[in-house]
Design an enzyme around this catalytic site. Structure first.
Site, PDB file in Angstrom:
ATOM      1  N   GLU A   1       0.839  -1.210   0.000  1.00 36.85           N
ATOM      2  CA  GLU A   1       0.000   0.000   0.000  1.00 36.85           C
ATOM      3  C   GLU A   1       0.873   1.259   0.000  1.00 36.85           C
ATOM      4  O   GLU A   1       0.542   2.256  -0.657  1.00 36.85           O
ATOM      5  CB  GLU A   1      -0.913  -0.003   1.228  1.00 36.85           C
ATOM      6  CG  GLU A   1      -2.011  -1.072   1.167  1.00 36.85           C
ATOM      7  CD  GLU A   1      -2.769  -1.206   2.478  1.00 36.85           C
ATOM      8  OE1 GLU A   1      -2.359  -0.559   3.473  1.00 36.85           O
ATOM      9  OE2 GLU A   1      -3.761  -1.962   2.513  1.00 36.85           O
TER      10      GLU A   1
ATOM     11  N   HIS B   1       3.683 -10.335  -9.672  1.00 39.88           N
ATOM     12  CA  HIS B   1       5.119 -10.554  -9.537  1.00 39.88           C
ATOM     13  C   HIS B   1       5.746  -9.455  -8.685  1.00 39.88           C
ATOM     14  O   HIS B   1       6.555  -9.718  -7.794  1.00 39.88           O
ATOM     15  CB  HIS B   1       5.797 -10.587 -10.909  1.00 39.88           C
ATOM     16  CG  HIS B   1       7.295 -10.628 -10.814  1.00 39.88           C
ATOM     17  ND1 HIS B   1       7.978 -11.760 -10.441  1.00 39.88           N
ATOM     18  CD2 HIS B   1       8.232  -9.662 -10.993  1.00 39.88           C
ATOM     19  CE1 HIS B   1       9.278 -11.495 -10.409  1.00 39.88           C
ATOM     20  NE2 HIS B   1       9.455 -10.218 -10.742  1.00 39.88           N
ATOM     21  N   SER B   2       5.361  -8.219  -8.954  1.00 43.88           N
ATOM     22  CA  SER B   2       5.826  -7.073  -8.179  1.00 43.88           C
ATOM     23  C   SER B   2       4.841  -5.939  -8.403  1.00 43.88           C
ATOM     24  O   SER B   2       3.821  -6.113  -9.084  1.00 43.88           O
ATOM     25  CB  SER B   2       7.232  -6.643  -8.627  1.00 43.88           C
ATOM     26  OG  SER B   2       7.169  -6.042  -9.916  1.00 43.88           O
TER      27      SER B   2
ATOM     28  N   SER C   1      19.213  -8.565  -7.670  1.00 35.76           N
ATOM     29  CA  SER C   1      18.125  -8.763  -8.634  1.00 35.76           C
ATOM     30  C   SER C   1      18.391  -9.779  -9.738  1.00 35.76           C
ATOM     31  O   SER C   1      17.484 -10.530 -10.095  1.00 35.76           O
ATOM     32  CB  SER C   1      17.748  -7.419  -9.278  1.00 35.76           C
ATOM     33  OG  SER C   1      17.028  -6.626  -8.378  1.00 35.76           O
TER      34      SER C   1
END
Length: 340
Positions: free
Chosen positions: A17, A232-233, A103
């Site tokens: 959020e 996923h993101s 990453s």
């Protein structure tokens, strides 16, 4: 274990959020994979070295990383151990033997084998564990790492979270083998397949895998079958490539937290009142941590150029000066909360 699974769920919800509100730049949840995170962490020793992918913050949570430390990293403030250089969710902790998230996919796998081999050379009663998704098995590093580990007989656990999707690529477009665990046999590595949404099964599998890795000095490949309930993101909308009713089925009928709660509550170890108190307390603590992290000053510009060379070379000195000059000429284009 149950309390930490709930804490992870609340943390994901609130940070997600916060990203949607524009307060942090990026976030990635572990929705549907809370059992994998917490139960595997509970089966390890604190001396074991963790090389994560990026969907395992629960392992760090279990080891003692505080909500404030999570918030500091996501907001990239001066107390962030990465000094604001990394994207949100790229956590790391020397204190907790948790390598910093990186990453690029699967690069941590060969690193884990090296770390495990060093533990073996030092005759440590510990192993390394590395986490990765099904998409990671499509990288060359996966194969190189498995062969490296098998030949060197390194005490390492390869933990694959087979959640069905590598962003928008389903497993059916990645391989034709019977899942991931079968691949270990080609390299002479034992394998365990487990229901990744069953916390007790995950704990049992990792406990057994660790015992084999440490006492027999050998690698183990664990495949946990699960489902990535969230996108996923925050850069992804998974409803574009998979049915909403499929996502909802896994979110409700197959939810690992609800499943584990039934067992815990069935043993009279938990109650609705304790549930309400836990959720209220964690939410309050996290919102407070976010407020503190948000107000905390950012690391100074200087930190962009440190911690690589013992003595900063001339070209980096020039780049730093060029950056400072540019900021002075165009102050409106740069954030005011980063000390120059």
């Amino acid at each position: 274990m149950y309390s930490e699974m709930v804490t992870l769920q609340i943390m994901d919800t609130i940070f997600y959020e916060a990203q949607r509100q524009g307060r942090i730049s990026f976030y990635l949840t572990s929705n549907g994979e809370e059992a994998i995170n917490i139960a595997s962490a509970a089966a390890l020793s604190m001396d074991d070295i963790v090389l994560p992918q990026y969907r395992e913050p629960g392992v760090l949570l279990w080891r003692g990383f505080t909500l404030q430390e999570f918030a500091n990293q996501c907001f990239g403030n001066k107390l962030d151990y990465g000094k604001g250089r990394q994207m949100p969710i790229h956590y790391g902790s020397n204190r907790l033997n948790y390598f910093t998230v990186s990453s690029p996919i699967a690069t941590q796998l060969p690193h884990a084998v090296g770390a495990a081999y060093s533990l073996k050379m030092d005759k440590k009663d510990a192993c390394a564990i590395t986490y990765f998704g099904d998409g990671g098995t499509s990288e060359g590093d996966f194969h190189a790492a498995l062969n490296f580990a098998a030949v060197m007989e390194a005490p390492v656990i390869f933990f694959c979270r087979n959640n069905g999707w590598a962003i928008s690529t389903p497993t059916t477009e990645q391989f034709r083998s019977d899942g991931v665990v079968i691949r270990g046999q080609a390299y002479g590595i034992r394998g365990i397949r487990v229901d990744g949404n069953d916390a007790l099964a995950v704990y049992s599998a990792i406990h057994a895998a660790r015992e084999m890795a440490v006492t027999e000095g050998r690698p183990i490949l664990v495949e946990a079958l699960t489902y990535r309930v969230g996108h996923h993101s925050t850069s992804d909308d998974s409803t574009k490539y998979r049915p909403v009713d499929e996502i909802e089925h896994w979110r409700t009928a197959r939810d690992p937290i609800s499943r584990y709660r039934k067992w815990v509550q069935g043993n009279d170890w938990w109650s609705d009142a304790e549930e309400s108190e836990l959720r209220s307390r964690v939410r309050k603590e996290l919102l407070q941590a976010i407020q503190v992290a948000e107000r905390m000053p950012k690391p100074p510009v200087t930190e962009l150029f440190t911690d690589v060379y013992d003595k900063i070379p001339s070209n980096l000195h020039e780049q730093e000066q060029l950056l400072r000059d540019t900021i002075m000429r165009h102050p409106a284009d740069y954030p005011t909360d980063v000390p120059v």
